[in-house]
Design a protein around this motif. Structure first.
Motif, short mmCIF file in Angstrom:
data_model
loop_
_atom_site.label_atom_id
_atom_site.label_comp_id
_atom_site.label_asym_id
_atom_site.label_seq_id
_atom_site.Cartn_x
_atom_site.Cartn_y
_atom_site.Cartn_z
N PRO A 212 0.81 -1.23 0.00
CA PRO A 212 0.00 0.00 0.00
C PRO A 212 0.84 1.27 0.00
O PRO A 212 0.38 2.30 -0.46
CB PRO A 212 -0.84 -0.13 1.27
N HIS A 213 2.05 1.23 0.52
CA HIS A 213 2.85 2.45 0.60
C HIS A 213 3.71 2.65 -0.64
O HIS A 213 4.46 3.61 -0.73
CB HIS A 213 3.72 2.44 1.85
N GLY A 214 3.61 1.74 -1.61
CA GLY A 214 4.34 1.92 -2.85
C GLY A 214 5.84 1.74 -2.71
O GLY A 214 6.61 2.32 -3.47
N GLU A 215 6.27 0.94 -1.73
CA GLU A 215 7.71 0.77 -1.50
C GLU A 215 8.41 0.15 -2.70
O GLU A 215 9.49 0.55 -3.10
CB GLU A 215 7.94 -0.12 -0.26
N ARG A 216 7.75 -0.88 -3.28
CA ARG A 216 8.36 -1.54 -4.42
C ARG A 216 8.41 -0.62 -5.63
O ARG A 216 9.34 -0.60 -6.40
CB ARG A 216 7.61 -2.83 -4.77
N ASP A 217 7.35 0.19 -5.78
CA ASP A 217 7.33 1.15 -6.88
C ASP A 217 8.44 2.18 -6.72
O ASP A 217 9.13 2.51 -7.67
CB ASP A 217 5.97 1.87 -6.92
N THR A 218 8.60 2.68 -5.50
CA THR A 218 9.65 3.67 -5.25
C THR A 218 11.01 3.08 -5.58
O THR A 218 11.82 3.70 -6.27
CB THR A 218 9.63 4.10 -3.76
N ARG A 219 11.24 1.86 -5.12
CA ARG A 219 12.51 1.19 -5.37
C ARG A 219 12.77 1.06 -6.87
O ARG A 219 13.85 1.37 -7.36
CB ARG A 219 12.44 -0.21 -4.72
N GLN A 220 11.73 0.63 -7.60
CA GLN A 220 11.87 0.46 -9.05
C GLN A 220 12.02 1.80 -9.75
O GLN A 220 12.80 1.93 -10.70
CB GLN A 220 10.66 -0.31 -9.61
N ASP A 221 11.32 2.81 -9.28
CA ASP A 221 11.45 4.16 -9.87
C ASP A 221 12.88 4.67 -9.71
O ASP A 221 13.44 5.30 -10.61
CB ASP A 221 10.47 5.14 -9.21
N VAL A 222 13.45 4.41 -8.55
CA VAL A 222 14.83 4.84 -8.30
C VAL A 222 15.78 4.11 -9.25
O VAL A 222 16.66 4.72 -9.87
CB VAL A 222 15.22 4.59 -6.82
N LEU A 223 15.59 2.80 -9.39
CA LEU A 223 16.45 2.02 -10.30
C LEU A 223 16.32 2.51 -11.74
O LEU A 223 17.31 2.68 -12.44
CB LEU A 223 16.10 0.52 -10.21
N ASP A 224 15.07 2.74 -12.17
CA ASP A 224 14.84 3.20 -13.55
C ASP A 224 15.49 4.56 -13.79
O ASP A 224 16.15 4.78 -14.82
CB ASP A 224 13.33 3.31 -13.83
N ALA A 225 15.29 5.47 -12.84
CA ALA A 225 15.85 6.82 -13.00
C ALA A 225 17.37 6.78 -12.99
O ALA A 225 18.03 7.45 -13.80
CB ALA A 225 15.34 7.72 -11.87
N ALA A 226 17.94 5.97 -12.09
CA ALA A 226 19.40 5.87 -12.00
C ALA A 226 19.96 5.27 -13.29
O ALA A 226 20.98 5.75 -13.82
CB ALA A 226 19.80 5.02 -10.80
N ALA A 227 19.31 4.23 -13.80
CA ALA A 227 19.77 3.58 -15.04
C ALA A 227 19.84 4.60 -16.17
O ALA A 227 20.85 4.69 -16.89
CB ALA A 227 18.84 2.43 -15.41
N ALA A 228 18.77 5.39 -16.32
CA ALA A 228 18.73 6.37 -17.41
C ALA A 228 19.84 7.41 -17.24
O ALA A 228 20.51 7.79 -18.20
CB ALA A 228 17.36 7.03 -17.45
N LEU A 229 20.06 7.87 -16.01
CA LEU A 229 21.07 8.90 -15.77
C LEU A 229 22.49 8.34 -15.93
O LEU A 229 23.35 8.98 -16.54
CB LEU A 229 20.90 9.51 -14.38
N PHE A 230 22.74 7.15 -15.37
CA PHE A 230 24.08 6.56 -15.47
C PHE A 230 24.47 6.39 -16.94
O PHE A 230 25.64 6.55 -17.31
CB PHE A 230 24.13 5.18 -14.78
N CYS A 231 23.50 6.02 -17.78
CA CYS A 231 23.81 5.73 -19.19
C CYS A 231 23.85 6.98 -20.07
O CYS A 231 24.43 6.95 -21.14
CB CYS A 231 22.81 4.73 -19.77
#
Lengths: 210, 210
Positions: free
Chosen positions: B14-33
Protein backbone atom coordinates in the motif's frame (compact mmCIF):
# COMPACT_ATOMS: atom_id res chain seq x y z
CA UNK A 1 53.09 7.79 -14.74
CA UNK A 2 56.04 10.08 -14.07
CA UNK A 3 58.04 11.56 -16.89
CA UNK A 4 61.04 9.42 -17.67
CA UNK A 5 64.13 11.41 -16.69
CA UNK A 6 66.80 11.92 -19.30
CA UNK A 7 64.59 10.60 -22.08
CA UNK A 8 66.36 11.23 -25.39
CA UNK A 9 64.84 13.82 -27.65
CA UNK A 10 64.23 13.27 -31.35
CA UNK A 11 67.01 15.04 -33.24
CA UNK A 12 64.73 17.23 -35.38
CA UNK A 13 62.68 18.22 -32.37
CA UNK A 14 65.10 19.96 -30.00
CA UNK A 15 62.39 21.29 -27.69
CA UNK A 16 60.80 17.88 -27.17
CA UNK A 17 57.44 18.98 -28.53
CA UNK A 18 56.61 15.53 -29.83
CA UNK A 19 57.68 13.92 -26.57
CA UNK A 20 55.51 16.32 -24.58
CA UNK A 21 52.54 15.59 -26.82
CA UNK A 22 53.03 11.85 -26.44
CA UNK A 23 53.60 12.12 -22.67
CA UNK A 24 50.29 13.98 -22.37
CA UNK A 25 48.48 11.30 -24.41
CA UNK A 26 50.04 8.47 -22.37
CA UNK A 27 49.22 10.12 -19.05
CA UNK A 28 45.66 10.93 -20.13
CA UNK A 29 45.08 7.39 -21.39
CA UNK A 30 46.17 5.90 -18.08
CA UNK A 31 44.01 8.31 -16.06
CA UNK A 32 40.92 8.04 -18.28
CA UNK A 33 41.02 4.24 -17.98
CA UNK A 34 41.74 4.05 -14.24
CA UNK A 35 40.16 7.12 -12.62
CA UNK A 36 37.62 7.78 -15.38
CA UNK A 37 37.25 10.53 -18.00
CA UNK A 38 34.88 12.74 -15.99
CA UNK A 39 37.04 12.59 -12.86
CA UNK A 40 40.26 13.48 -14.67
CA UNK A 41 41.22 17.17 -14.90
CA UNK A 42 43.74 18.61 -17.33
CA UNK A 43 45.66 19.56 -14.19
CA UNK A 44 45.86 15.90 -13.17
CA UNK A 45 47.00 14.99 -16.70
CA UNK A 46 49.70 17.68 -16.56
CA UNK A 47 50.92 16.44 -13.18
CA UNK A 48 51.03 12.82 -14.36
CA UNK A 49 52.81 13.77 -17.59
CA UNK A 50 55.29 15.98 -15.74
CA UNK A 51 54.46 19.04 -17.83
CA UNK A 52 52.87 22.40 -17.08
CA UNK A 53 49.13 22.70 -17.66
CA UNK A 54 49.80 25.43 -20.26
CA UNK A 55 51.81 22.90 -22.29
CA UNK A 56 48.71 20.74 -22.65
CA UNK A 57 46.78 23.63 -24.17
CA UNK A 58 49.68 24.30 -26.53
CA UNK A 59 49.10 20.83 -28.02
CA UNK A 60 45.38 20.18 -27.47
CA UNK A 61 42.24 22.31 -27.39
CA UNK A 62 41.28 20.48 -24.19
CA UNK A 63 40.34 17.18 -22.61
CA UNK A 64 37.90 16.26 -25.41
CA UNK A 65 40.61 16.76 -28.04
CA UNK A 66 42.94 14.45 -26.10
CA UNK A 67 40.21 11.80 -25.85
CA UNK A 68 39.45 12.11 -29.57
CA UNK A 69 43.10 11.57 -30.49
CA UNK A 70 43.27 8.50 -28.23
CA UNK A 71 40.08 7.08 -29.77
CA UNK A 72 41.30 7.68 -33.32
CA UNK A 73 44.49 5.79 -32.45
CA UNK A 74 42.45 2.66 -31.63
CA UNK A 75 41.01 2.56 -35.18
CA UNK A 76 43.34 4.37 -37.62
CA UNK A 77 46.10 1.69 -37.85
CA UNK A 78 43.55 -1.09 -38.44
CA UNK A 79 41.70 0.98 -41.02
CA UNK A 80 44.96 1.65 -42.90
CA UNK A 81 45.71 -2.07 -42.91
CA UNK A 82 42.14 -2.85 -44.02
CA UNK A 83 42.40 -0.36 -46.89
CA UNK A 84 45.60 -2.07 -48.04
CA UNK A 85 44.18 -5.60 -47.61
CA UNK A 86 41.04 -4.94 -49.65
CA UNK A 87 43.17 -4.73 -52.79
CA UNK A 88 45.80 -7.35 -51.82
CA UNK A 89 46.23 -10.53 -53.90
CA UNK A 90 45.89 -13.09 -51.06
CA UNK A 91 42.64 -15.12 -50.76
CA UNK A 92 39.90 -13.28 -48.84
CA UNK A 93 39.93 -15.57 -45.75
CA UNK A 94 43.67 -14.93 -45.30
CA UNK A 95 43.20 -11.17 -45.63
CA UNK A 96 40.34 -11.14 -43.13
CA UNK A 97 42.34 -13.32 -40.74
CA UNK A 98 45.31 -10.92 -40.92
CA UNK A 99 43.13 -7.89 -40.23
CA UNK A 100 41.47 -9.49 -37.21
CA UNK A 101 44.86 -10.67 -35.93
CA UNK A 102 46.28 -7.12 -36.12
CA UNK A 103 43.16 -5.38 -34.80
CA UNK A 104 43.00 -7.64 -31.73
CA UNK A 105 46.64 -6.81 -31.00
CA UNK A 106 45.87 -3.09 -31.28
CA UNK A 107 42.91 -3.33 -28.87
CA UNK A 108 44.36 -5.86 -26.44
CA UNK A 109 48.06 -5.06 -26.64
CA UNK A 110 48.55 -1.39 -25.73
CA UNK A 111 49.55 -0.27 -22.25
CA UNK A 112 45.94 0.57 -21.32
CA UNK A 113 42.54 -0.70 -22.44
CA UNK A 114 41.43 2.32 -24.47
CA UNK A 115 38.42 0.49 -25.91
CA UNK A 116 36.58 0.96 -22.61
CA UNK A 117 36.31 4.65 -23.56
CA UNK A 118 34.09 3.78 -26.56
CA UNK A 119 30.99 3.68 -24.35
CA UNK A 120 31.53 6.96 -22.49
CA UNK A 121 28.35 9.06 -22.70
CA UNK A 122 30.55 12.00 -23.76
CA UNK A 123 31.71 10.13 -26.88
CA UNK A 124 28.20 10.33 -28.35
CA UNK A 125 28.70 14.11 -28.74
CA UNK A 126 29.23 15.85 -32.09
CA UNK A 127 32.93 16.60 -31.53
CA UNK A 128 33.72 12.87 -31.58
CA UNK A 129 32.16 12.37 -35.03
CA UNK A 130 35.61 11.77 -36.64
CA UNK A 131 36.02 8.69 -34.42
CA UNK A 132 32.59 7.32 -35.32
CA UNK A 133 33.24 7.94 -39.03
CA UNK A 134 36.55 6.05 -38.89
CA UNK A 135 35.03 3.15 -36.95
CA UNK A 136 32.11 2.92 -39.41
CA UNK A 137 34.65 2.74 -42.25
CA UNK A 138 36.47 -0.09 -40.45
CA UNK A 139 33.16 -1.92 -39.96
CA UNK A 140 32.44 -1.53 -43.70
CA UNK A 141 35.88 -2.98 -44.53
CA UNK A 142 35.16 -5.97 -42.26
CA UNK A 143 31.87 -6.37 -44.06
CA UNK A 144 33.54 -6.33 -47.51
CA UNK A 145 36.25 -8.79 -46.51
CA UNK A 146 33.79 -11.08 -44.72
CA UNK A 147 31.43 -11.08 -47.71
CA UNK A 148 34.34 -11.97 -50.00
CA UNK A 149 35.54 -14.73 -47.65
CA UNK A 150 32.17 -16.15 -46.60
CA UNK A 151 31.02 -19.58 -47.66
CA UNK A 152 27.33 -18.72 -47.47
CA UNK A 153 25.33 -15.54 -47.71
CA UNK A 154 22.69 -15.86 -44.98
CA UNK A 155 24.03 -13.17 -42.64
CA UNK A 156 23.62 -9.62 -43.88
CA UNK A 157 25.10 -8.14 -40.71
CA UNK A 158 28.49 -9.84 -41.03
CA UNK A 159 30.43 -6.60 -40.59
CA UNK A 160 28.75 -5.93 -37.24
CA UNK A 161 29.17 -9.54 -36.06
CA UNK A 162 32.86 -9.62 -36.99
CA UNK A 163 33.67 -6.19 -35.53
CA UNK A 164 31.72 -7.24 -32.44
CA UNK A 165 33.82 -10.36 -31.96
CA UNK A 166 37.03 -8.38 -32.51
CA UNK A 167 36.02 -5.67 -30.05
CA UNK A 168 34.92 -8.27 -27.49
CA UNK A 169 38.59 -8.35 -26.47
CA UNK A 170 37.93 -5.00 -24.75
CA UNK A 171 35.66 -6.59 -22.13
CA UNK A 172 37.77 -9.75 -22.10
CA UNK A 173 40.87 -7.77 -21.25
CA UNK A 174 38.95 -6.01 -18.50
CA UNK A 175 38.07 -9.43 -17.03
CA UNK A 176 41.59 -10.81 -17.49
CA UNK A 177 44.18 -8.03 -17.32
CA UNK A 178 47.07 -10.45 -18.04
CA UNK A 179 45.51 -11.73 -21.27
CA UNK A 180 47.88 -13.79 -23.46
CA UNK A 181 47.56 -11.49 -26.48
CA UNK A 182 49.17 -13.72 -29.18
CA UNK A 183 46.92 -16.63 -28.12
CA UNK A 184 43.80 -14.44 -28.16
CA UNK A 185 44.78 -12.94 -31.53
CA UNK A 186 44.81 -16.39 -33.15
CA UNK A 187 41.74 -17.58 -31.27
CA UNK A 188 39.60 -14.61 -32.32
CA UNK A 189 40.90 -14.62 -35.92
CA UNK A 190 40.09 -18.34 -36.26
CA UNK A 191 36.68 -17.78 -34.60
CA UNK A 192 35.83 -14.98 -37.06
CA UNK A 193 36.46 -17.34 -39.98
CA UNK A 194 34.30 -20.05 -38.37
CA UNK A 195 31.61 -17.43 -37.72
CA UNK A 196 31.39 -16.56 -41.42
CA UNK A 197 31.24 -20.23 -42.37
CA UNK A 198 34.79 -21.03 -43.49
CA UNK A 199 35.80 -24.69 -43.34
CA UNK A 200 38.61 -25.98 -41.09
CA UNK A 201 40.75 -26.42 -44.23
CA UNK A 202 40.16 -22.81 -45.27
CA UNK A 203 40.96 -21.61 -41.75
CA UNK A 204 44.19 -23.61 -41.61
CA UNK A 205 45.23 -22.12 -44.94
CA UNK A 206 44.28 -18.58 -43.90
CA UNK A 207 46.08 -18.50 -40.57
CA UNK A 208 49.76 -17.71 -40.61
CA UNK A 209 52.24 -19.12 -38.11
CA UNK A 210 53.04 -16.59 -35.40
CA UNK B 1 12.27 10.49 -16.69
CA UNK B 2 9.45 12.02 -14.69
CA UNK B 3 7.40 9.89 -12.36
CA UNK B 4 4.30 8.62 -14.11
CA UNK B 5 1.31 10.27 -12.45
CA UNK B 6 -1.41 8.03 -11.09
CA UNK B 7 0.65 4.87 -11.51
CA UNK B 8 -1.25 2.01 -9.86
CA UNK B 9 0.28 0.54 -6.73
CA UNK B 10 0.69 -3.19 -6.16
CA UNK B 11 -2.15 -4.31 -3.92
CA UNK B 12 0.02 -5.92 -1.21
CA UNK B 13 2.27 -2.87 -1.08
CA UNK B 14 0.00 0.00 0.00
CA UNK B 15 2.85 2.45 0.60
CA UNK B 16 4.34 1.92 -2.85
CA UNK B 17 7.71 0.77 -1.50
CA UNK B 18 8.36 -1.54 -4.42
CA UNK B 19 7.33 1.15 -6.88
CA UNK B 20 9.65 3.67 -5.25
CA UNK B 21 12.51 1.19 -5.37
CA UNK B 22 11.87 0.46 -9.05
CA UNK B 23 11.45 4.16 -9.87
CA UNK B 24 14.83 4.84 -8.30
CA UNK B 25 16.45 2.02 -10.30
CA UNK B 26 14.84 3.20 -13.55
CA UNK B 27 15.85 6.82 -13.00
CA UNK B 28 19.40 5.87 -12.00
CA UNK B 29 19.77 3.58 -15.04
CA UNK B 30 18.73 6.37 -17.41
CA UNK B 31 21.07 8.90 -15.77
CA UNK B 32 24.08 6.56 -15.47
CA UNK B 33 23.81 5.73 -19.19
CA UNK B 34 23.21 9.28 -20.45
CA UNK B 35 24.98 11.65 -18.04
CA UNK B 36 27.45 9.10 -16.67
CA UNK B 37 27.86 7.39 -13.31
CA UNK B 38 30.38 9.86 -11.86
CA UNK B 39 28.33 12.90 -12.86
CA UNK B 40 25.08 11.59 -11.37
CA UNK B 41 24.28 12.51 -7.75
CA UNK B 42 21.73 10.72 -5.57
CA UNK B 43 19.97 14.11 -5.55
CA UNK B 44 19.65 13.99 -9.34
CA UNK B 45 18.34 10.42 -9.11
CA UNK B 46 15.79 11.45 -6.49
CA UNK B 47 14.62 14.37 -8.65
CA UNK B 48 14.31 12.19 -11.76
CA UNK B 49 12.47 9.47 -9.82
CA UNK B 50 10.15 11.99 -8.19
CA UNK B 51 11.04 10.88 -4.66
CA UNK B 52 12.79 12.53 -1.73
CA UNK B 53 16.53 11.89 -1.40
CA UNK B 54 15.89 10.24 1.98
CA UNK B 55 13.70 7.65 0.24
CA UNK B 56 16.68 6.51 -1.80
CA UNK B 57 18.69 5.83 1.35
CA UNK B 58 15.74 3.92 2.77
CA UNK B 59 16.13 1.44 -0.12
CA UNK B 60 19.82 1.60 -1.01
CA UNK B 61 23.06 2.16 0.91
CA UNK B 62 24.06 4.62 -1.83
CA UNK B 63 24.91 5.10 -5.49
CA UNK B 64 27.20 2.06 -5.59
CA UNK B 65 24.42 -0.18 -4.27
CA UNK B 66 22.06 1.08 -6.98
CA UNK B 67 24.68 0.42 -9.65
CA UNK B 68 25.33 -3.07 -8.27
CA UNK B 69 21.63 -3.94 -8.40
CA UNK B 70 21.40 -2.68 -11.99
CA UNK B 71 24.47 -4.71 -13.00
CA UNK B 72 23.15 -7.88 -11.32
CA UNK B 73 19.92 -7.45 -13.27
CA UNK B 74 21.83 -7.69 -16.57
CA UNK B 75 23.14 -11.17 -15.67
CA UNK B 76 20.82 -12.85 -13.12
CA UNK B 77 17.95 -13.74 -15.53
CA UNK B 78 20.34 -15.24 -18.10
CA UNK B 79 22.17 -17.18 -15.41
CA UNK B 80 18.90 -18.63 -14.10
CA UNK B 81 17.97 -19.69 -17.62
CA UNK B 82 21.47 -21.16 -18.15
CA UNK B 83 21.22 -23.14 -14.91
CA UNK B 84 17.90 -24.60 -16.10
CA UNK B 85 19.18 -25.30 -19.63
CA UNK B 86 22.28 -27.20 -18.49
CA UNK B 87 20.04 -30.03 -17.28
CA UNK B 88 17.35 -29.75 -19.99
CA UNK B 89 16.69 -32.67 -22.39
CA UNK B 90 17.04 -30.73 -25.69
CA UNK B 91 20.18 -31.18 -27.84
CA UNK B 92 23.07 -28.94 -26.74
CA UNK B 93 23.04 -26.67 -29.84
CA UNK B 94 19.35 -25.88 -29.25
CA UNK B 95 19.98 -25.11 -25.57
CA UNK B 96 22.92 -22.84 -26.38
CA UNK B 97 20.90 -21.11 -29.11
CA UNK B 98 18.04 -20.44 -26.66
CA UNK B 99 20.38 -19.00 -24.05
CA UNK B 100 22.06 -16.64 -26.54
CA UNK B 101 18.67 -15.62 -27.92
CA UNK B 102 17.41 -14.69 -24.43
CA UNK B 103 20.65 -13.07 -23.27
CA UNK B 104 20.82 -10.81 -26.35
CA UNK B 105 17.24 -9.70 -25.66
CA UNK B 106 18.18 -8.90 -22.05
CA UNK B 107 21.20 -6.81 -23.09
CA UNK B 108 19.71 -5.18 -26.18
CA UNK B 109 16.05 -4.95 -25.23
CA UNK B 110 15.77 -2.99 -21.98
CA UNK B 111 14.92 0.72 -21.92
CA UNK B 112 18.61 1.69 -21.52
CA UNK B 113 21.91 0.08 -22.52
CA UNK B 114 23.08 -1.00 -19.06
CA UNK B 115 25.95 -3.06 -20.47
CA UNK B 116 27.91 0.14 -21.08
CA UNK B 117 28.33 0.31 -17.29
CA UNK B 118 30.42 -2.91 -17.29
CA UNK B 119 33.56 -0.97 -18.15
CA UNK B 120 33.24 1.81 -15.55
CA UNK B 121 36.50 2.08 -13.58
CA UNK B 122 34.40 2.03 -10.39
CA UNK B 123 33.06 -1.45 -11.21
CA UNK B 124 36.52 -2.95 -10.69
CA UNK B 125 36.18 -2.19 -6.94
CA UNK B 126 35.60 -4.84 -4.28
CA UNK B 127 31.96 -3.92 -3.62
CA UNK B 128 31.03 -5.04 -7.13
CA UNK B 129 32.43 -8.55 -6.63
CA UNK B 130 28.91 -10.10 -6.62
CA UNK B 131 28.43 -8.88 -10.20
CA UNK B 132 31.77 -10.31 -11.35
CA UNK B 133 31.01 -13.62 -9.64
CA UNK B 134 27.63 -13.89 -11.39
CA UNK B 135 29.08 -12.96 -14.76
CA UNK B 136 31.89 -15.51 -14.36
CA UNK B 137 29.26 -18.16 -13.61
CA UNK B 138 27.38 -17.21 -16.76
CA UNK B 139 30.62 -17.44 -18.77
CA UNK B 140 31.22 -20.91 -17.31
CA UNK B 141 27.70 -21.98 -18.33
CA UNK B 142 28.36 -20.74 -21.87
CA UNK B 143 31.57 -22.72 -21.83
CA UNK B 144 29.77 -25.91 -20.70
CA UNK B 145 26.99 -25.57 -23.26
CA UNK B 146 29.40 -24.66 -26.07
CA UNK B 147 31.65 -27.62 -25.24
CA UNK B 148 28.63 -29.93 -25.32
CA UNK B 149 27.41 -28.45 -28.62
CA UNK B 150 30.73 -28.04 -30.39
CA UNK B 151 31.69 -30.12 -33.38
CA UNK B 152 35.42 -29.86 -32.75
CA UNK B 153 37.54 -29.25 -29.72
CA UNK B 154 40.26 -26.86 -30.92
CA UNK B 155 39.13 -23.75 -29.01
CA UNK B 156 39.64 -23.89 -25.26
CA UNK B 157 38.35 -20.34 -24.76
CA UNK B 158 34.87 -21.01 -26.17
CA UNK B 159 33.10 -19.53 -23.14
CA UNK B 160 34.93 -16.22 -23.57
CA UNK B 161 34.38 -16.15 -27.34
CA UNK B 162 30.66 -16.90 -27.01
CA UNK B 163 30.06 -14.45 -24.16
CA UNK B 164 32.08 -11.89 -26.15
CA UNK B 165 29.85 -12.26 -29.19
CA UNK B 166 26.71 -12.06 -27.03
CA UNK B 167 27.93 -8.95 -25.21
CA UNK B 168 29.00 -7.34 -28.48
CA UNK B 169 25.36 -6.22 -28.75
CA UNK B 170 26.23 -3.61 -26.09
CA UNK B 171 28.51 -1.68 -28.47
CA UNK B 172 26.26 -2.50 -31.42
CA UNK B 173 23.28 -0.96 -29.67
CA UNK B 174 25.38 2.09 -28.88
CA UNK B 175 26.17 2.45 -32.60
CA UNK B 176 22.56 1.77 -33.66
CA UNK B 177 20.11 2.87 -30.96
CA UNK B 178 17.08 1.61 -32.94
CA UNK B 179 18.48 -1.93 -33.28
CA UNK B 180 15.93 -4.51 -34.51
CA UNK B 181 16.26 -6.74 -31.44
CA UNK B 182 14.46 -9.90 -32.70
CA UNK B 183 16.61 -9.85 -35.85
CA UNK B 184 19.82 -9.38 -33.87
CA UNK B 185 18.79 -12.12 -31.40
CA UNK B 186 18.56 -14.67 -34.21
CA UNK B 187 21.62 -13.37 -36.01
CA UNK B 188 23.85 -13.59 -32.93
CA UNK B 189 22.43 -16.98 -31.83
CA UNK B 190 23.08 -18.43 -35.30
CA UNK B 191 26.55 -16.85 -35.38
CA UNK B 192 27.43 -18.40 -32.01
CA UNK B 193 26.61 -21.85 -33.36
CA UNK B 194 28.70 -21.21 -36.50
CA UNK B 195 31.52 -19.95 -34.28
CA UNK B 196 31.65 -23.23 -32.36
CA UNK B 197 31.61 -25.24 -35.59
CA UNK B 198 27.99 -26.38 -35.91
CA UNK B 199 26.83 -27.26 -39.42
CA UNK B 200 24.03 -25.36 -41.22
CA UNK B 201 21.77 -28.39 -40.63
CA UNK B 202 22.49 -28.34 -36.89
CA UNK B 203 21.86 -24.60 -36.77
CA UNK B 204 18.55 -24.91 -38.61
CA UNK B 205 17.48 -27.60 -36.16
CA UNK B 206 18.62 -25.61 -33.12
CA UNK B 207 16.93 -22.32 -33.96
CA UNK B 208 13.30 -21.96 -33.06
CA UNK B 209 10.84 -19.87 -35.06
CA UNK B 210 10.23 -16.53 -33.41
Amino acid sequence: MARRPGRPRASGDPHGERDTRQDVLDAAAALFCSVGFTSTSTRAIADAAGVRQASIYHHFAGKDAILLELLLGTVQPSLELADALVAAPEPAPARLWSLVHADVALLAGGPVNLGVLYVLPEVAAEQFAPFHVLRARLRARYSELADAAAARSEADDRGALVLGLVESVILRRRDTPDLDVPVVQRSVADAVLRLIGCTPTQIAAASTPS
